[in-house]
Design a protein around this motif. Structure first.
Motif, PDB file in Angstrom:
ATOM      1  N   HIS A   5       0.784  -1.288   0.082  1.00 30.82           N
ATOM      2  CA  HIS A   5       0.141  -0.016  -0.034  1.00 30.82           C
ATOM      3  C   HIS A   5       0.928   1.158  -0.114  1.00 30.82           C
ATOM      4  CE1 HIS A   5      -3.915   1.999   0.487  1.00 30.82           C
ATOM      5  NE2 HIS A   5      -3.203   2.969   1.374  1.00 30.82           N
ATOM      6  N   LYS A   6       1.826   1.278   0.577  1.00 33.40           N
ATOM      7  CA  LYS A   6       2.812   2.484   0.816  1.00 33.40           C
ATOM      8  C   LYS A   6       3.468   2.736  -0.547  1.00 33.40           C
ATOM      9  CE  LYS A   6       7.007  -0.094   2.482  1.00 33.40           C
ATOM     10  NZ  LYS A   6       7.416  -0.402   1.122  1.00 33.40           N
ATOM     11  N   ASP A   7       3.468   1.992  -1.426  1.00 33.72           N
ATOM     12  CA  ASP A   7       3.977   2.000  -2.765  1.00 33.72           C
ATOM     13  C   ASP A   7       3.015   2.777  -3.880  1.00 33.72           C
ATOM     14  OD1 ASP A   7       6.479   1.241  -1.786  1.00 33.72           O
ATOM     15  OD2 ASP A   7       6.245  -0.771  -2.585  1.00 33.72           O
ATOM     16  N   THR A   8       1.940   3.105  -3.455  1.00 35.83           N
ATOM     17  CA  THR A   8       0.960   3.338  -4.524  1.00 35.83           C
ATOM     18  C   THR A   8       1.386   4.579  -5.436  1.00 35.83           C
ATOM     19  OG1 THR A   8      -0.496   4.413  -2.941  1.00 35.83           O
ATOM     20  CG2 THR A   8      -1.220   2.219  -3.380  1.00 35.83           C
ATOM     21  N   LYS A  27       3.891   5.335  -6.464  1.00 36.52           N
ATOM     22  CA  LYS A  27       5.148   5.160  -7.558  1.00 36.52           C
ATOM     23  C   LYS A  27       4.128   4.475  -8.990  1.00 36.52           C
ATOM     24  CE  LYS A  27       8.608   3.286  -4.645  1.00 36.52           C
ATOM     25  NZ  LYS A  27       9.108   1.897  -4.113  1.00 36.52           N
ATOM     26  N   TYR A  28       2.870   4.330  -8.716  1.00 37.31           N
ATOM     27  CA  TYR A  28       2.297   3.518  -9.968  1.00 37.31           C
ATOM     28  C   TYR A  28       0.974   4.339 -10.409  1.00 37.31           C
ATOM     29  CZ  TYR A  28       5.222  -0.473  -8.469  1.00 37.31           C
ATOM     30  OH  TYR A  28       6.180  -1.524  -8.011  1.00 37.31           O
ATOM     31  N   GLY A  29       0.376   3.863 -11.524  1.00 33.49           N
ATOM     32  CA  GLY A  29      -0.768   4.114 -11.992  1.00 33.49           C
ATOM     33  C   GLY A  29      -1.691   3.125 -11.080  1.00 33.49           C
ATOM     34  N   ILE A  30      -2.664   3.409 -10.706  1.00 36.87           N
ATOM     35  CA  ILE A  30      -3.478   2.553  -9.749  1.00 36.87           C
ATOM     36  C   ILE A  30      -4.951   2.389 -10.079  1.00 36.87           C
ATOM     37  CG2 ILE A  30      -4.791   2.265  -7.306  1.00 36.87           C
ATOM     38  CD1 ILE A  30      -1.634   1.747  -7.475  1.00 36.87           C
ATOM     39  N   ILE A  31      -5.347   1.371 -10.029  1.00 36.49           N
ATOM     40  CA  ILE A  31      -7.087   1.224 -10.772  1.00 36.49           C
ATOM     41  C   ILE A  31      -7.934   1.281  -9.569  1.00 36.49           C
ATOM     42  CG2 ILE A  31      -6.170  -0.394 -12.637  1.00 36.49           C
ATOM     43  CD1 ILE A  31      -7.686  -2.561 -11.369  1.00 36.49           C
ATOM     44  N   ASN A  32      -9.110   1.705  -9.899  1.00 36.39           N
ATOM     45  CA  ASN A  32     -10.261   1.317  -8.907  1.00 36.39           C
ATOM     46  C   ASN A  32     -11.048   0.594  -9.467  1.00 36.39           C
ATOM     47  OD1 ASN A  32     -12.328   2.146  -7.260  1.00 36.39           O
ATOM     48  ND2 ASN A  32     -12.728   4.021  -7.947  1.00 36.39           N
ATOM     49  N   ASN A  90     -13.455  -5.233 -14.111  1.00 40.16           N
ATOM     50  CA  ASN A  90     -13.877  -3.992 -14.752  1.00 40.16           C
ATOM     51  C   ASN A  90     -13.330  -3.003 -13.899  1.00 40.16           C
ATOM     52  OD1 ASN A  90     -16.095  -3.202 -16.468  1.00 40.16           O
ATOM     53  ND2 ASN A  90     -17.178  -4.733 -15.719  1.00 40.16           N
ATOM     54  N   VAL A  91     -13.108  -1.851 -14.578  1.00 38.41           N
ATOM     55  CA  VAL A  91     -12.468  -0.998 -14.004  1.00 38.41           C
ATOM     56  C   VAL A  91     -13.147   0.424 -13.878  1.00 38.41           C
ATOM     57  CG1 VAL A  91     -10.534   0.607 -13.773  1.00 38.41           C
ATOM     58  CG2 VAL A  91     -10.249  -1.533 -14.488  1.00 38.41           C
ATOM     59  N   LYS A  92     -13.434   1.016 -12.697  1.00 31.01           N
ATOM     60  CA  LYS A  92     -14.219   2.378 -12.655  1.00 31.01           C
ATOM     61  C   LYS A  92     -13.477   3.430 -13.168  1.00 31.01           C
ATOM     62  CE  LYS A  92     -16.423   1.624  -8.761  1.00 31.01           C
ATOM     63  NZ  LYS A  92     -16.657   1.763  -7.171  1.00 31.01           N
ATOM     64  N   ASN A  93     -12.209   3.490 -12.465  1.00 28.24           N
ATOM     65  CA  ASN A  93     -11.358   4.582 -13.094  1.00 28.24           C
ATOM     66  C   ASN A  93      -9.967   4.445 -12.755  1.00 28.24           C
ATOM     67  OD1 ASN A  93     -12.322   5.352 -10.356  1.00 28.24           O
ATOM     68  ND2 ASN A  93     -10.919   7.179 -10.673  1.00 28.24           N
ATOM     69  N   PHE A  94      -8.961   5.126 -13.220  1.00 28.77           N
ATOM     70  CA  PHE A  94      -7.489   4.999 -13.268  1.00 28.77           C
ATOM     71  C   PHE A  94      -7.023   6.362 -12.551  1.00 28.77           C
ATOM     72  CE2 PHE A  94      -9.148   2.482 -16.402  1.00 28.77           C
ATOM     73  CZ  PHE A  94      -8.585   1.487 -16.598  1.00 28.77           C
ATOM     74  N   VAL A  95      -5.992   6.009 -11.807  1.00 31.36           N
ATOM     75  CA  VAL A  95      -5.417   7.309 -11.151  1.00 31.36           C
ATOM     76  C   VAL A  95      -3.966   7.305 -11.070  1.00 31.36           C
ATOM     77  CG1 VAL A  95      -5.419   8.645  -8.878  1.00 31.36           C
ATOM     78  CG2 VAL A  95      -7.133   6.991  -9.211  1.00 31.36           C
ATOM     79  N   ALA A 124      -5.363   6.258  -2.462  1.00 36.58           N
ATOM     80  CA  ALA A 124      -5.411   5.252  -3.516  1.00 36.58           C
ATOM     81  C   ALA A 124      -6.454   4.499  -3.383  1.00 36.58           C
ATOM     82  CB  ALA A 124      -3.931   4.379  -3.267  1.00 36.58           C
ATOM     83  N   PRO A 125      -7.205   4.133  -4.408  1.00 35.13           N
ATOM     84  CA  PRO A 125      -8.601   3.200  -4.550  1.00 35.13           C
ATOM     85  C   PRO A 125      -8.468   1.713  -4.542  1.00 35.13           C
ATOM     86  CG  PRO A 125      -8.028   4.192  -6.729  1.00 35.13           C
ATOM     87  CD  PRO A 125      -6.959   4.900  -5.916  1.00 35.13           C
TER      88      PRO A 125
END
Ligand code: UTP
Length: 290
Positions: A163-166, A168-173, A184-189, A197-198
């Protein structure tokens, strides 16, 4: 349904995490024991059934082109000395359907992918990042291609990260898991701090995208780090088309990072026929001193 035949490998980044090594050397040419990282990526593409590969290069990346070209002088030298095995290794990297285009300025991953518009045309394609070396029975790129056969939709590879590394990345919801490991993805952050982070599902370096991404990239404003982000464009694509995420469960080496690079060298070395025995002995001895 259109077949996925083309891959794009963005390799125009500055590689600042590996300075000073990358001051004059392309980060993609840094070796894992004896093989440049980009060769692992090209091999994954070929093992997945990709037919044409475009490498997006930039300033100082000529050695990548040379690596995949023939080197007649070297080949003649090895041949005259009867060094058949080395000759085979050198020739292995020529004769692949590779294309190159330059990204004039490193304006971001999204901008690098946009340079592939003419090469890709109106077909689905994959984007493969050299920072991630994957090892799995079915290559990850092939897994995404298999998903596409069922969904005909864009699909990104994701993996659980601490979790502490979010950031560094693109994260999906994620919305719902429609079949095992496919979300299925709601959105990307892009690079959220852990508080926002979602999920802990991070986008890793393999994307299967439909060509509509190019129209979006052409109008995409700079995002995190003032760069044109591929994640932002995918988030916009998700508003008009379905976009899925495939959870990857194989081995991943983050060779864009110093520690990941050293780990990959150790593990690949332990499997390398020339050095595995001696390296094992060395590590055992070294471990006694910890
Ligand atoms: P990174 O964020 O890892 O950037 O880019 P980088 O410059 O390669 O490395 P660091 O972080 O400074 O050490 C992810 C991928 O996108 C490509 C990079 O080559 C890498 O494969 N990229 C990034 C481009 O091709 N062009 C860009 O403008 C930015």
């Amino acid at each position: 349904m259109q077949k996925v035949r083309k891959a794009v490998i963005p390799a125009a980044g500055l590689g600042t995490r590996f300075l000073p090594a990358t001051k004059a050397i392309a980060k993609e040419m840094l070796p894992i024991v004896d093989k440049p990282t980009i060769q692992f990526i090209v091999e994954e593409a070929l093992n997945s059934g990709i037919e044409d590969i475009l490498i997006v290069t930039g300033k100082g990346k000529r050695p990548i082109e040379d690596h995949f070209d023939s080197n007649v002088e070297l080949e003649m030298n090895l041949s005259s000395k009867g060094k058949k095995e080395l000759l085979d290794l050198v020739e292995e990297t020529t004769g692949i359907n590779l294309h190159f285009i330059r990204q004039k300025r490193p304006l971001g991953l999204g901008h690098a992918v946009l340079q592939a518009k003419a090469f890709v045309g109106n077909e689905p394609f994959v984007v493969m990042l050299g920072d991630d070396i994957m090892e799995s029975k079915v290559p990850l790129t092939k897994q995404l291609m298999n998903d596409y056969e069922k969904t005909t939709a864009s699909t990104l590879a994701v993996m659980k990260v601490p979790h502490k590394d979010t950031s560094k990345y693109g994260i999906i919801n994620p919305n719902s898991e429609i079949s095992k490991g496919l979300y299925n993805v709601k959105n990307f952050v892009e690079k959220p701090n852990p508080k926002e982070a979602p999920s802990d599902l991070a986008i890793i370096g393999r994307y299967l995208l439909t060509p509509e991404i190019f129209d979006i990239l052409e109008n995409q404003k700079p995002g995190a780090g003032n760069e044109i982000q591929l994640t932002d464009a995918i988030d916009n694509l998700n508003k008009t088309q379905r976009v899925f995420a495939r959870q990857y469960t194989g081995k991943r080496y983050d060779v864009g990072d110093k520690l990941g690079m050293v780990e990959a060298n150790i593990e690949y070395g332990l499997k390398h026929k020339e050095i595995s025995v001696s390296l094992k002995e060395y590590i055992k001895e070294l471990a006694k001193t910890f």
